[in-house]
Design an enzyme around this catalytic site. Structure first.
Site, PDB file in Angstrom:
ATOM      1  N   HIS A   1     -11.740   2.409  -3.083  1.00 31.39           N
ATOM      2  CA  HIS A   1     -12.368   3.889  -3.666  1.00 31.39           C
ATOM      3  C   HIS A   1     -12.004   3.656  -5.015  1.00 31.39           C
ATOM      4  CE1 HIS A   1      -8.071   4.938  -4.398  1.00 31.39           C
ATOM      5  NE2 HIS A   1      -7.789   4.550  -3.296  1.00 31.39           N
TER       6      HIS A   1
ATOM      7  N   GLU B   1      -4.717   4.391   3.949  1.00 32.03           N
ATOM      8  CA  GLU B   1      -3.678   3.751   3.615  1.00 32.03           C
ATOM      9  C   GLU B   1      -2.514   3.771   4.305  1.00 32.03           C
ATOM     10  OE1 GLU B   1      -2.934   1.103   1.944  1.00 32.03           O
ATOM     11  OE2 GLU B   1      -3.321   1.352  -0.072  1.00 32.03           O
TER      12      GLU B   1
END
Length: 223
Positions: free
Chosen positions: A10, A88
């Site tokens: 990202h 994550e």
């Protein structure tokens, strides 16, 4: 079924900018992060994606949506599927803390006061296990807990009825997750001492016919 995965880290967030641990936290993209997303979107605009996945964090979804908006090769453009399996790792008590302080708390008792030293002396799996051990609530994910969740994410992709052999799939993911993937499946063929840059692309093949341990072949890292 073999799939060709384009995994994008990202765009930059404020926690990235401030060097803070960002697992399940939802810091927004910076202006640079928006630029990261748009630049990688232009790079991938000619790739025909049959499916698109991302973490369900805002930073991953916004990045993925901007990539898909710029894509002209996928007709029709795939609908983004955001799932928690591609988050994550969860840092528990240490979410949002300064990275240096967090890794000192995790590795210091083991004689390895930095992330790099933990990996060098004990392996990457120990970074997760030591952090869970140091977490006063023990909420941070262990290595086993992390990989169990990620493997379930790949099972979701493998069961996607829209996908056919040799299709291309977009995944917008996270820095430490991509580092961990290459560390586990890429071996010494790749330099994996640092996380890939925001907006970079890691390519790998995923063969759903094989066991998870054998299913991933890294093609390129952090390009």
């Amino acid at each position: 079924m073999k799939l060709h995965i384009y995994a994008v880290r990202h765009g930059q967030t404020y926690f990235n900018r401030y060097n803070r641990l960002q697992g399940w936290s939802n810091a927004p993209l910076t202006a640079q992060g928006i630029t990261d997303a748009d630049e990688v979107g232009k790079r991938l605009s000619q790739i025909n994606f049959r499916a698109a996945y991302s973490s369900d964090t805002d930073r991953a979804q916004v990045t993925a949506q901007r990539i898909l908006k710029l894509n002209i090769a996928s007709q029709p453009r795939p609908e983004l599927k955001a799932i928690m399996n591609f988050r994550e790792q969860f840092y528990g008590y240490f979410e949002g803390q300064d990275m240096g302080s967090a890794w000192l708390a995790a590795g210091g008792p083991h004689g390895a006061p930095t992330y790099t030293q933990i990996v060098k002396q004990f392996g990457l799996a120990a970074t997760r296990d030591f952090l869970k051990e140091a977490d006063p609530f023990h909420d941070a994910e262990s290595d086993t807990e992390y990989w169990r969740r990620v493997e379930q994410g790949f099972q979701v992709i493998a069961s996607d009825p829209q996908l056919l052999d040799n299709d291309r799939v977009l995944i917008v993911w996270h820095g430490n997750s991509l580092l961990s993937l290459v560390h586990r499946f890429g071996g010494s063929a790749y330099e994996h001492s640092e996380r890939p840059k925001n907006g970079s692309v890691t390519c790998f093949d995923f063969d759903s016919n094989l066991s998870f341990e054998e299913s991933i072949r890294i093609v390129s890292y952090g390009q």
